[in-house]
Enzyme design. Structure first.
Site, PDB file in Angstrom:
ATOM      1  N   HIS A 124      -0.074  -1.653   2.310  1.00  0.00           N
ATOM      2  CA  HIS A 124       0.555  -1.396   3.608  1.00  0.00           C
ATOM      3  C   HIS A 124       0.532  -2.705   4.393  1.00  0.00           C
ATOM      4  O   HIS A 124      -0.537  -3.227   4.716  1.00  0.00           O
ATOM      5  CB  HIS A 124      -0.181  -0.303   4.370  1.00  0.00           C
ATOM      6  CG  HIS A 124       0.445   0.018   5.691  1.00  0.00           C
ATOM      7  ND1 HIS A 124       1.377   1.036   5.857  1.00  0.00           N
ATOM      8  CD2 HIS A 124       0.289  -0.554   6.918  1.00  0.00           C
ATOM      9  CE1 HIS A 124       1.748   1.078   7.117  1.00  0.00           C
ATOM     10  NE2 HIS A 124       1.121   0.132   7.784  1.00  0.00           N
ATOM     11  N   CYS A 125       1.711  -3.220   4.701  1.00  0.00           N
ATOM     12  CA  CYS A 125       1.808  -4.508   5.386  1.00  0.00           C
ATOM     13  C   CYS A 125       1.948  -4.277   6.884  1.00  0.00           C
ATOM     14  O   CYS A 125       2.902  -3.636   7.345  1.00  0.00           O
ATOM     15  CB  CYS A 125       3.013  -5.297   4.864  1.00  0.00           C
ATOM     16  SG  CYS A 125       3.200  -6.921   5.642  1.00  0.00           S
TER      17      CYS A 125
END
Length: 408
Positions: free
Chosen positions: A261-262
């Site tokens: 998850h960026c």
């Protein structure tokens, strides 16, 4: 609703002019502060929720709530950079403290499992503000050609287009209709091995379809999963996940071939947007380095960009040069951080491993540390450099697999 009215979190009609009225949480907090009494548990959270609910701007169909995480970058970044341009020591202190503050906020939100627009707004506003400073302070000096400005502008817009593509669906697995739990009876330990005769090998037609983006015969790989690879049951999404899929605790969804998850795009990086994510990072690196080079050639003429970054005697001779030099250092710090992320991503692709798989391998002590620990080779999907990159470039090109619940 008129443009200044809204329905608050209690479901009551309210007006922007009354944003400071009837705030019991804030009144009680001020009373306790003046009387030197401690706040009750949860008081600060209630005050923050009230402020967030009333922070709105007028709009056509009613006042629109402003996300609180959008405000700090828009307000503090220009202030900090202008203060840093006043003196060399101020610039050193501010540019050193900014990464520390950003990392602290990242770990704070990550520990609380919260999604925030702070990092996305910080990145986008930084790009816009750096471009504005470049056009306002650097271009008027007459040392930057029109073609160079066009090239920098094209790189910026191409990067934004790739970023917009990376923000789209990363490959979310469909949620069962009606939130009904699909039947998973008969699955040993709530998982099915890819080499078994269960869900993965229901019919011979499955051998002709792509498996995790790898077609039969591609680099002479079998259509079956490597030994030990599972399809497992997700208790949160109530579905059977295909191999390499994972559940994101921030998005609350399962994603095909989940990498991570960026926070910089406020979305997961998965099977459908991984290529766009790498393209956006690469375009950002090229554009940022090009802009830094043009600026340093303008304010520190006669020196190479690397030398000028550390030794530029005339940088603080006037405020315009000082602001440009401060922005160059800010860009250099951000570029170094993004360059490290891009390097790790390229190494992971070369070994056909995702960030999620690397973390799990470290936790279970099942992977090999390579290149000084920069990459973790799990050994499950690594088929050589060319095949690994061929597999990455073919992500999303094959038709999606039938979901396990449909097969059942």
């Amino acid at each position: 609703l008129c443009c200044c009215e809204y329905v608050d979190r209690r479901g009551q009609r309210n007006h922007l002019a009354a944003c400071c009225c009837d705030c019991e949480e804030l009144d009680d907090g001020c009373d306790r502060w003046l009387t030197c009494k401690s706040l009750p548990p949860g008081a600060l959270e209630r005050i923050a929720d009230t402020i967030a609910d009333r922070l709105r701007v007028p709009w056509f169909s009613g006042a629109v709530k402003i996300n609180v995480s959008l405000v700090p970058p828009l307000v503090l970044l220009p202030v900090f950079l202008h203060v840093a341009a006043l003196h060399f020591l101020l610039g050193l202190i501010i540019l050193t403290s900014l990464p520390v503050v950003v990392l602290w906020y990242y770990y704070l939100t990550h520990r609380r499992k919260e999604r925030t627009l702070f990092f996305l707004s910080l990145g986008l506003f930084s790009l816009g503000y750096m471009y504005y400073v470049f056009l306002r302070e650097v271009v008027p000096r007459g040392h930057v050609e029109f073609s160079q400005v066009v090239a920098l502008t094209c790189g910026l817009f191409l990067m934004l287009a790739a970023l917009s593509r990376a923000k789209k669906d990363p490959g979310y697995l469909p949620i069962p209709a009606g939130n009904e739990k699909p039947s998973h009876q008969g699955l040993p330990n709530k998982s099915v091995r890819g080499s078994s005769s269960g869900l993965h090998g229901i019919s011979g037609a499955a051998n002709s379809r792509a498996v995790n983006g790898e077609a039969k015969g591609y680099c002479r790989m079998s259509a079956e999963q490597p030994e030990g690879v599972k399809k497992d049951w997700c208790t949160k999404c109530q579905l059977v996940r295909p191999a390499r899929a994972g559940h994101c605790r921030l998005c609350g969804r399962c994603v095909r071939r989940l990498d991570h998850h960026c926070v910089w795009i406020n979305s997961c990086v998965g099977e459908h947007n991984h290529q766009a994510f790498i393209l956006a990072l690469s375009l950002f690196m090229l554009t940022a380095v090009y802009g830094i080079t043009l600026t340093l050639h303008t304010i520190c003429r006669g020196r190479t960009p690397f030398v000028a970054l550390f030794y530029c005697p005339g940088a603080y001779s006037d405020y315009s040069s000082a602001l440009s030099f401060t922005c160059v250092w800010y860009c250099a710090i951000v570029t170094a951080g993004m360059g490290y992320i891009l390097l790790i991503q390229l190494l992971n692709i070369s070994y056909n491993v995702t960030e999620r798989e690397a973390r799990l391998a470290l936790r279970d002590n099942t992977g090999r540390r390579l290149l000084g620990g920069l990459v973790i080779d799990t050994g499950q999907y690594n088929r050589g450099l060319l095949c690994n990159w061929g597999h990455f470039l073919s992500l999303g090109s094959s038709p999606p697999q039938r979901s396990a619940e449909d097969i059942v």
